[in-house]
Design a protein around this motif. Structure first.
Motif, PDB file in Angstrom:
ATOM      1  N   GLY A 133      16.781  39.124  89.292  1.00  0.00           N
ATOM      2  CA  GLY A 133      17.119  39.168  90.703  1.00  0.00           C
ATOM      3  C   GLY A 133      17.532  37.816  91.238  1.00  0.00           C
ATOM      4  N   GLN A 134      18.005  37.801  92.470  1.00  0.00           N
ATOM      5  CA  GLN A 134      18.536  36.589  93.086  1.00  0.00           C
ATOM      6  C   GLN A 134      17.450  35.715  93.706  1.00  0.00           C
ATOM      7  OE1 GLN A 134      21.915  35.924  92.789  1.00  0.00           O
ATOM      8  NE2 GLN A 134      21.887  37.785  91.526  1.00  0.00           N
ATOM      9  N   THR A 135      16.220  36.203  93.762  1.00  0.00           N
ATOM     10  CA  THR A 135      15.116  35.439  94.343  1.00  0.00           C
ATOM     11  C   THR A 135      13.917  35.489  93.397  1.00  0.00           C
ATOM     12  OG1 THR A 135      14.268  37.365  95.546  1.00  0.00           O
ATOM     13  CG2 THR A 135      15.877  35.980  96.687  1.00  0.00           C
ATOM     14  N   GLY A 136      12.866  34.758  93.744  1.00  0.00           N
ATOM     15  CA  GLY A 136      11.635  34.793  92.953  1.00  0.00           C
ATOM     16  C   GLY A 136      11.578  33.672  91.929  1.00  0.00           C
ATOM     17  N   PRO A 137      10.389  33.429  91.391  1.00  0.00           N
ATOM     18  CA  PRO A 137      10.201  32.291  90.483  1.00  0.00           C
ATOM     19  C   PRO A 137      10.938  32.406  89.150  1.00  0.00           C
ATOM     20  CG  PRO A 137       8.217  33.649  90.587  1.00  0.00           C
ATOM     21  CD  PRO A 137       9.124  34.135  91.662  1.00  0.00           C
TER      22      PRO A 137
END
Length: 402
Positions: A133-137
Motif C-alpha cells: 500500500g501507499q502508506t504504513g511502515p
C-alpha cells in the motif's frame, strides 16, 4: 472463435492508461479492456513488459502475453526521460483511468503524483497496486504476490498439516489485487459520474487483497483465540468436503448440506450414517468427520472417477474431478460457454485462450484485438495527441520512444 458483438462494450469511451507490468496492474487493464475500454499500455523501450518473456515462449513471445495484453495498444515510451514524462502527462490529461503497480514513490519521482495529475485532469481515476500500500511502515519494502499471499494468511493454510506451505499454483495474490483494483476503478467511475466529475485514488495492497478473502480467519481468532491451520484438501469445520481416492485418480465431494449428506450416504450404501441423529447437522458431522471421510473413501476407492461422478450426479450431490489443462480443453461445458476461444496472434499463429468473465447479457466482453508487439501503436497514439511525423521521428532518434 473470440466472441463478437454489434453493441459497444459497457466501458466504451473509457480511456485507460496502463503503466504497470507483469501481473497485477496489467490484469486489471485486461479486464477493463475486455468490456470495451480503450487501454493504452506504456512500456519501456527495449524489452518492454517482462511478461512478454515469462514461462513458455512461442515465436519469441510468451503465450501468456497473448491473453494478458489482448485489447491493448502498446506505446514504447521511456518514462525515465523528462520528455517521456511530458508525453505521459499529455496522454493522461485526456484519460479516464491510470493503472500503475510500481513501488510507492515511483510516480512521484517522475513528477506524476496524484496531486499533480489531478491538477491537469481532476476527473482522473488512479489505481495504485503495490505490495503493502501507499502508506504504513512497510510501504517502501519490495513486495510480490507470493509475499502478499504469505502476509495475507493464505500460505499458512495451503498444503498438508505439518508440511511446508505450498503455492496455490498460480499468482493468486496478484490476480486478487487486480480484481479488487478493477472493482475500485468501476466504483470510482460511477462516483465520478454522479458526484460532479471528480476522480480519486484507489490504493490496493497485495496482502490486503488476499486478506480480504480469508473468510472467518480473524473473527475466529478474536472470539476464540483459534489459529486456523492447514488441512490439506479438507474444508475445516465443514463436513464432509474433501478429496477422495478413486481407482484412476481423485474426486472432490461436497456433501456438507444436511439433505445432501443424507443423499450422499444413501448413494454409497451407508444409510446408517445418513439416518444417525447426531449427524443431522454440520456440528455433529464435524465431530465424526474422520469416520465419514473413511466411509466415502472406502466407497470411491474401488470405482473409477466417471462411475463415482455418475452415481453422485444422480443423487444430486456436488462432486467433480480434478481438472488438468487437457481436461479443461476437452470439456464440452467450457466450449458451450465460450470459455475456450481461438485467438489469432500478430505472430501469425492461432492459440486457444481463456474466455471472458463475467458474462453480461447486453454488453458481453469481447476480444477486439490481439496482443501487440512492443510499440505497435506508438506513432498512432502520439499522432492522436497532435504530434506530427517530424516530431515523432525526433523523439525516436532521441530514444524517448520506440
Amino acid at each position: 472463435m473470440a466472441p463478437t458483438t454489434l453493441q459497444p462494450g459497457a466501458l466504451a469511451g473509457v480511456r485507460v492508461v496502463e503503466m504497470g507490468q507483469l501481473i497485477a496492474g496489467p490484469f486489471a487493464g485486461k479486464t477493463l479492456g475486455e468490456f470495451g475500454a480503450e487501454v493504452i499500455k506504456i512500456e519501456a523501450p527495449g524489452a518492454g513488459d517482462p511478461l512478454r518473456n515469462w514461462r513458455m515462449i512461442k515465436d519469441g513471445t510468451s503465450v501468456w502475453w497473448q491473453v494478458q495484453s489482448r485489447n491493448k495498444k502498446s506505446v514504447a515510451l521511456d518514462l525515465r526521460q523528462p520528455q517521456g514524462q511530458d508525453l505521459a502527462r499529455q496522454l493522461l490529461r485526456k484519460a479516464d483511468v491510470l493503472i500503475e503497480n510500481f513501488r510507492p514513490g515511483t510516480l512521484e519521482g517522475w513528477g506524476m503524483s496524484p496531486e499533480a495529475l489531478h491538477a491537469i485532469n481532476p476527473g482522473l481515476v488512479i489505481l495504485r497496486i503495490s505490495g503493502y500500500g501507499q502508506t504504513g511502515p512497510y510501504r517502501d519494502l519490495p513486495g510480490f504476490g507470493v509475499v502478499g499471499e504469505a502476509m495475507g494468511g493464505l500460505r499458512h493454510l495451503t498444503g498438508e498439516p505439518g508440511r511446508v506451505p505450498v503455492r496455490v499454483g498460480v499468482s493468486i495474490g496478484d490476480t486478487l489485487a487486480a480484481l479488487h483494483g478493477t472493482i475500485g476503478v468501476l466504483t470510482a467511475l460511477y462516483h465520478r459520474k454522479v458526484n460532479g466529475g471528480q476522480g480519486q485514488v484507489i490504493d490496493v495492497a497485495l496482502h490486503e487483497a488476499v486478506f480480504n478473502v480469508m473468510e472467518s480467519l480473524v473473527p475466529e481468532y478474536s472470539a476464540f483465540g483459534a489459529v486456523r491451520e492447514s488441512a490439506g484438501s479438507a474444508l475445516p469445520g465443514i463436513a464432509p468436503s474433501n478429496a477422495y481416492p478413486c481407482a484412476d485418480g481423485w474426486v472432490l465431494v461436497a456433501g456438507n448440506g444436511d439433505s445432501i449428506f443424507k443423499r450422499l450416504m444413501q448413494a454409497i450404501g451407508r444409510e446408517d450414517l445418513g439416518q444417525a441423529p447426531d449427524l443431522a447437522n454440520n456440528a455433529g458431522r464435524v465431530a465424526r468427520v474422520q469416520e465419514i471421510d473413511a466411509a466415502i473413501g472406502d466407497w470411491t476407492r474401488s470405482r473409477s472417477i466417471t462411475e463415482v461422478l455418475d452415481v453422485l450426479a444422480q443423487a444430486r450431490v456436488p462432486a467433480g474431478r480434478v481438472y488438468t489443462a487437457k481436461d479443461i480443453c476437452e470439456d464440452p461445458h467450457y466450449r458451450a460457454r465460450d470459455m475456450i476461444l481461438q485467438q489469432a496472434t500478430r505472430d501469425g499463429y492461432t492459440v486457444e485462450v481463456p474466455g471472458v468473465v463475467p458474462k453480461l447479457s447486453a454488453t458481453p466482453g469481447t476480444v477486439r484485438s490481439s496482443a501487440p508487439h512492443l510499440g505497435d501503436d506508438t506513432d498512432a497514439v502520439l499522432a492522436s495527441m497532435g504530434l506530427n511525423a517530424a516530431q515523432i521521428a525526433q523523439l525516436r532518434s532521441q530514444g524517448v520512444i520506440q
